[in-house]
Design a protein around this motif. Structure first.
Motif, PDB file in Angstrom:
ATOM      1  N   PRO A 185       0.856  -1.240  -0.079  1.00  0.00           N
ATOM      2  CA  PRO A 185      -0.002  -0.127  -0.063  1.00  0.00           C
ATOM      3  C   PRO A 185       0.863   1.536  -0.220  1.00  0.00           C
ATOM      4  N   LEU A 186       1.935   1.411   0.849  1.00  0.00           N
ATOM      5  CA  LEU A 186       2.712   2.286   0.849  1.00  0.00           C
ATOM      6  C   LEU A 186       3.505   2.719  -0.684  1.00  0.00           C
ATOM      7  N   PHE A 187       3.796   1.937  -1.366  1.00  0.00           N
ATOM      8  CA  PHE A 187       4.443   2.017  -2.630  1.00  0.00           C
ATOM      9  C   PHE A 187       3.326   2.398  -3.359  1.00  0.00           C
ATOM     10  N   ILE A 188       2.027   2.057  -3.354  1.00  0.00           N
ATOM     11  CA  ILE A 188       0.756   2.577  -4.352  1.00  0.00           C
ATOM     12  C   ILE A 188       0.749   4.025  -3.883  1.00  0.00           C
ATOM     13  N   CYS A 189       0.792   4.418  -2.739  1.00  0.00           N
ATOM     14  CA  CYS A 189       0.609   5.796  -2.342  1.00  0.00           C
ATOM     15  C   CYS A 189       1.419   6.611  -3.080  1.00  0.00           C
ATOM     16  N   ILE A 190       2.936   6.221  -2.733  1.00  0.00           N
ATOM     17  CA  ILE A 190       4.005   6.971  -3.271  1.00  0.00           C
ATOM     18  C   ILE A 190       3.733   7.411  -4.820  1.00  0.00           C
ATOM     19  N   MET A 191       3.471   6.370  -5.593  1.00  0.00           N
ATOM     20  CA  MET A 191       2.996   6.644  -7.106  1.00  0.00           C
ATOM     21  C   MET A 191       2.167   7.346  -7.397  1.00  0.00           C
ATOM     22  N   LEU A 192       1.137   7.582  -6.499  1.00  0.00           N
ATOM     23  CA  LEU A 192      -0.012   8.276  -6.678  1.00  0.00           C
ATOM     24  C   LEU A 192       0.281   9.698  -6.462  1.00  0.00           C
ATOM     25  N   ILE A 193       1.064  10.026  -5.239  1.00  0.00           N
ATOM     26  CA  ILE A 193       1.105  11.395  -4.928  1.00  0.00           C
ATOM     27  C   ILE A 193       2.591  12.116  -5.574  1.00  0.00           C
ATOM     28  N   LYS A 194       3.365  11.127  -6.300  1.00  0.00           N
ATOM     29  CA  LYS A 194       4.538  11.595  -6.849  1.00  0.00           C
ATOM     30  C   LYS A 194       4.298  12.849  -7.938  1.00  0.00           C
ATOM     31  N   ASN A 195       3.284  12.857  -8.900  1.00  0.00           N
ATOM     32  CA  ASN A 195       3.277  13.881  -9.549  1.00  0.00           C
ATOM     33  C   ASN A 195       2.603  15.094  -8.950  1.00  0.00           C
ATOM     34  N   PHE A 257       3.926  17.085   2.847  1.00  0.00           N
ATOM     35  CA  PHE A 257       3.975  16.491   4.110  1.00  0.00           C
ATOM     36  C   PHE A 257       2.662  15.455   4.166  1.00  0.00           C
ATOM     37  N   ILE A 258       2.329  14.976   2.811  1.00  0.00           N
ATOM     38  CA  ILE A 258       1.411  13.845   2.609  1.00  0.00           C
ATOM     39  C   ILE A 258       2.079  12.563   2.922  1.00  0.00           C
ATOM     40  N   LEU A 259       3.166  12.553   2.481  1.00  0.00           N
ATOM     41  CA  LEU A 259       3.797  11.129   2.605  1.00  0.00           C
ATOM     42  C   LEU A 259       4.067  10.868   4.102  1.00  0.00           C
ATOM     43  N   TRP A 260       4.723  11.845   4.785  1.00  0.00           N
ATOM     44  CA  TRP A 260       4.939  11.353   6.393  1.00  0.00           C
ATOM     45  C   TRP A 260       3.986  10.967   7.149  1.00  0.00           C
ATOM     46  N   PRO A 261       2.644  11.291   7.151  1.00  0.00           N
ATOM     47  CA  PRO A 261       1.764  10.739   7.908  1.00  0.00           C
ATOM     48  C   PRO A 261       1.253   9.447   7.158  1.00  0.00           C
ATOM     49  N   ILE A 262       1.455   9.092   5.923  1.00  0.00           N
ATOM     50  CA  ILE A 262       0.699   7.806   5.301  1.00  0.00           C
ATOM     51  C   ILE A 262       1.895   6.912   5.752  1.00  0.00           C
ATOM     52  N   ILE A 263       3.072   7.092   6.037  1.00  0.00           N
ATOM     53  CA  ILE A 263       4.034   6.178   6.397  1.00  0.00           C
ATOM     54  C   ILE A 263       3.933   5.814   7.885  1.00  0.00           C
ATOM     55  N   GLU A 264       3.546   6.844   8.662  1.00  0.00           N
ATOM     56  CA  GLU A 264       3.384   6.723  10.298  1.00  0.00           C
ATOM     57  C   GLU A 264       2.118   6.057  10.314  1.00  0.00           C
ATOM     58  N   THR A 265       0.933   6.199   9.474  1.00  0.00           N
ATOM     59  CA  THR A 265      -0.315   5.407   9.868  1.00  0.00           C
ATOM     60  C   THR A 265      -0.015   3.857   9.362  1.00  0.00           C
ATOM     61  N   ILE A 266       0.560   3.699   8.253  1.00  0.00           N
ATOM     62  CA  ILE A 266       0.837   2.380   7.889  1.00  0.00           C
ATOM     63  C   ILE A 266       1.814   1.570   8.516  1.00  0.00           C
ATOM     64  N   SER A 267       2.776   2.320   9.407  1.00  0.00           N
ATOM     65  CA  SER A 267       3.732   1.675  10.387  1.00  0.00           C
ATOM     66  C   SER A 267       2.958   1.224  11.760  1.00  0.00           C
ATOM     67  N   ILE A 268       1.912   2.139  11.985  1.00  0.00           N
ATOM     68  CA  ILE A 268       1.238   1.883  13.150  1.00  0.00           C
ATOM     69  C   ILE A 268       0.210   0.584  13.053  1.00  0.00           C
ATOM     70  N   ILE A 269      -0.542   0.604  11.889  1.00  0.00           N
ATOM     71  CA  ILE A 269      -1.336  -0.387  11.529  1.00  0.00           C
ATOM     72  C   ILE A 269      -0.521  -1.720  11.531  1.00  0.00           C
ATOM     73  N   GLY A 270       0.702  -1.681  10.889  1.00  0.00           N
ATOM     74  CA  GLY A 270       1.471  -2.829  10.731  1.00  0.00           C
ATOM     75  C   GLY A 270       1.901  -3.301  12.322  1.00  0.00           C
ATOM     76  N   ILE A 271       2.174  -2.219  13.077  1.00  0.00           N
ATOM     77  CA  ILE A 271       2.512  -2.974  14.460  1.00  0.00           C
ATOM     78  C   ILE A 271       1.403  -3.630  15.181  1.00  0.00           C
TER      79      ILE A 271
END
Length: 592
Positions: A185-195, A257-271
């Protein structure tokens, strides 16, 4: 020409290519030893930092249950050692990379400055100077963090991430696989927000460029602003540009600053999945394994977060890097051609053969200009404004290249010689007098820094500048500000005239050299110039016709053509354009 406005976005003409990033990396090549050493330091620090959880696991699962005090002391000593190694490595890494990053930024800025000094006049005619300035200062500064920390952190974080995965697999394979469930999911988000990020960063750079252009224009024109009481209107324009810049900045911040909260959210869900899923699905987990693995999983997302920040920095830096490389790739249309030779010592014969020139395709400025003058001739160019007089001397100085025909000096096409060797033998005083910040002496010596003070003073005496210079607070050592704005226009022209004469040129070009000099000074100046012009070929543009009566040839230029030529007496006898111009000028003076 639309670029030459503060309220028009400066769109990029080319898209960013991966080779531009490779081009940036080439700036790091001279420092590869430093980079290699820094990478080793950071890798050592990463390994030392990652040993900690294994030490904790060993202590909890084995040393403490066994009551092994000696073993605990050894583990504690090793743990403290890893902290020391990490701290020392980090310190030297900061020092080395700060030096490296600033050296690269310095080199890029020097390359841009060198390039803009070589660019033709047409480049500066097509864009505000503020938009050029922002590239040399702001855009290069934006690369500093990427060069100082970015690339090394990228290598270190990648290595750290691999090491963490290895340690996690070593502890428990199933828990490791569960922990990585958030990566797709993180990789998909990165591709979407890149442009989105790139688009907003580009927009910010354009608005910053516009704002900088208006500030520069306002500073240069502040006297006109105050003269016409335009402060409030200009404040309104600035307010609007500033508001547009603020909106662009806020969109940039939101996208950045879109990417940072996405990473934090995914990391918390992962834990959470690890705790509530891993504990039930994976059997035989000890307390030490759980604590060690939890420590690693929290560290697992840290380099991913850092890599996300690096990605953000890359996207932002690329927007500015595109502008920088666009400037570095600008065509230097006026440069030494392949095989160009040094200009031999100039004697002063000048010839224009069938010369045609235009600044814009549909508007010809000069059409089929032909003339030839022997060394030592004095040639005056007169005619209405916009007729092409200044264009003729600009072509002779090779500030622009002819599009038709050729310009010859001593029978040599000036396009076939090296620019520096040509211009060093010419003295040019342009209509737009420019003085640099510094002393009066340094401004006179600008063309010949190796000249003696006595030679500079003699040049000033020749052009009648010595008297007013000596009346200044510190004479020739008086400091003057940029453009010499505290001096009168006439004083600035005289200093500029002395600068041109000190170059001891074989060809002297004077573009309205006496336009702002009072009549008394002009008469003294004419006497001084009579001896100076002997043995030199001189081209003089003058609206004040009394200053060119003694010229060997006067050419009347109109609509891009030479419609009359001859001496003053010959042209007066012909009763043509020059005759009418001369009589109209003196009738106005008599009426005055």
């Amino acid at each position: 020409m639309a670029r030459n406005k503060y309220d028009v976005d400066e769109e990029l003409l080319t898209k960013f290519k991966m080779k531009d990033l490779i081009r940036l990396l080439k700036y790091l090549k001279p420092y590869k030893v430093t980079m290699f050493g820094t990478v080793l330091l950071m890798l050592s620090a990463s390994v030392a930092n990652l040993i900690g959880p294994l030490l904790v696991q060993d202590a909890i699962d084995f040393k403490i249950p066994q009551g092994d005090i000696k073993g605990l002391v050894i583990l504690s000593g090793i743990f403290v050692g890893t902290l020391i190694v990490n701290a020392v490595c980090f310190k030297f890494r900061v020092i080395l990379m700060s030096q490296l990053g600033n050296n690269v930024v310095k080199k890029i800025r020097e390359d841009i400055f060198y390039k803009i000094q070589k660019l033709p006049f047409s480049y500066y005619d097509s864009r505000p100077h503020g938009k050029i300035l922002v590239r040399v200062v702001n855009y290069v500064n934006s690369l500093s963090d990427l060069l100082t920390n970015g690339f090394i952190n990228f290598i270190t974080d990648m290595f750290t991430l691999v090491c963490i995965i290895v340690f996690m697999l070593f502890i428990n394979v199933k828990l490791t696989l569960i922990s990585m469930i958030g990566l797709p999911p993180l990789f998909i988000c990165i591709m979407l927000i890149k442009n989105i990020q790139r688009k907003n960063t580009q927009a910010l750079s354009m608005k910053q460029s516009n704002l900088n252009a208006y500030i520069h224009e306002s500073i240069c024109g502040v006297k006109v602003t105050q003269s016409f009481a335009r402060e409030e209107q200009n404040q309104g324009i600035f307010h609007e540009l500033n508001k547009i810049y603020r909106r662009a900045w806020m969109r940039f911040v939101k996208a950045n600053f879109i990417l940072w909260p996405i990473i934090e959210t995914i990391s918390i869900i992962g834990i959470i999945i690890l705790y509530f899923g891993g504990i039930f699905w994976v059997k035989g987990i000890t307390i030490g394994v759980l604590i060690a693995f939890t420590s690693y999983i929290s560290r697992f997302w840290q380099p991913i977060s850092n890599l996300g920040n690096f990605y953000n920095a890359m996207i932002n830096a690329m927007a500015y890097l595109e502008r920088i490389f666009e400037t570095l790739d600008e065509e230097v249309s006026i440069e030494n051609l392949p095989g160009a030779i040094p200009m031999p010592e100039v004697k002063g014969a000048v010839e224009f053969k069938n010369v045609g020139f235009s600044y814009e395709e549909d508007k010809k400025i000069l059409d089929n200009i032909n003339f030839r003058f022997q060394p030592g001739s004095s040639i005056a160019l007169v005619g209405p404004t916009g007729a092409g007089k200044s264009t003729i001397i600009n072509l002779l100085s090779r500030f622009y290249d002819v599009q038709e025909g050729e310009v010859l000096i001593d029978g040599i096409n000036i396009r076939e010689v090296q620019l520096e060797s040509l211009r060093k033998q010419m003295g040019v005083m342009l209509q737009d007098t420019f003085l640099f910040s510094g002393t009066v002496m340094s401004n006179i010596k600008y063309a010949r820094p190796d000249a003696t003070d006595e030679e500079a003073i003699e040049a000033a005496k020749t052009v009648c500048a010595h008297e007013f210079i000596m009346n200044m607070p510190n004479g020739y050592q008086t400091e003057i500000n940029e453009r010499g704005t505290r001096l009168s226009i006439g004083e600035r022209q005289l200093i500029s005239f002395a600068r041109a004469l000190l170059a001891d040129p074989k060809i002297l070009i004077l573009d309205e050299a006496t336009s702002s000099i009072d009549t008394r000074t002009e008469l003294a100046l004419q006497r001084g110039l009579q001896g100076l012009l002997v043995g030199r070929t001189s081209f003089i543009i003058a609206h004040r016709l009394s200053t060119i009566k003694n010229a060997h040839c006067i050419m009347y230029v109109d609509n891009g053509s030479i419609v009359e030529r001859g001496t003053h007496d010959e042209l007066m006898s012909a009763r043509g354009h020059y005759y009418k111009l001369y009589n109209s000028q003196f009738s106005v003076m008599e009426a005055g």
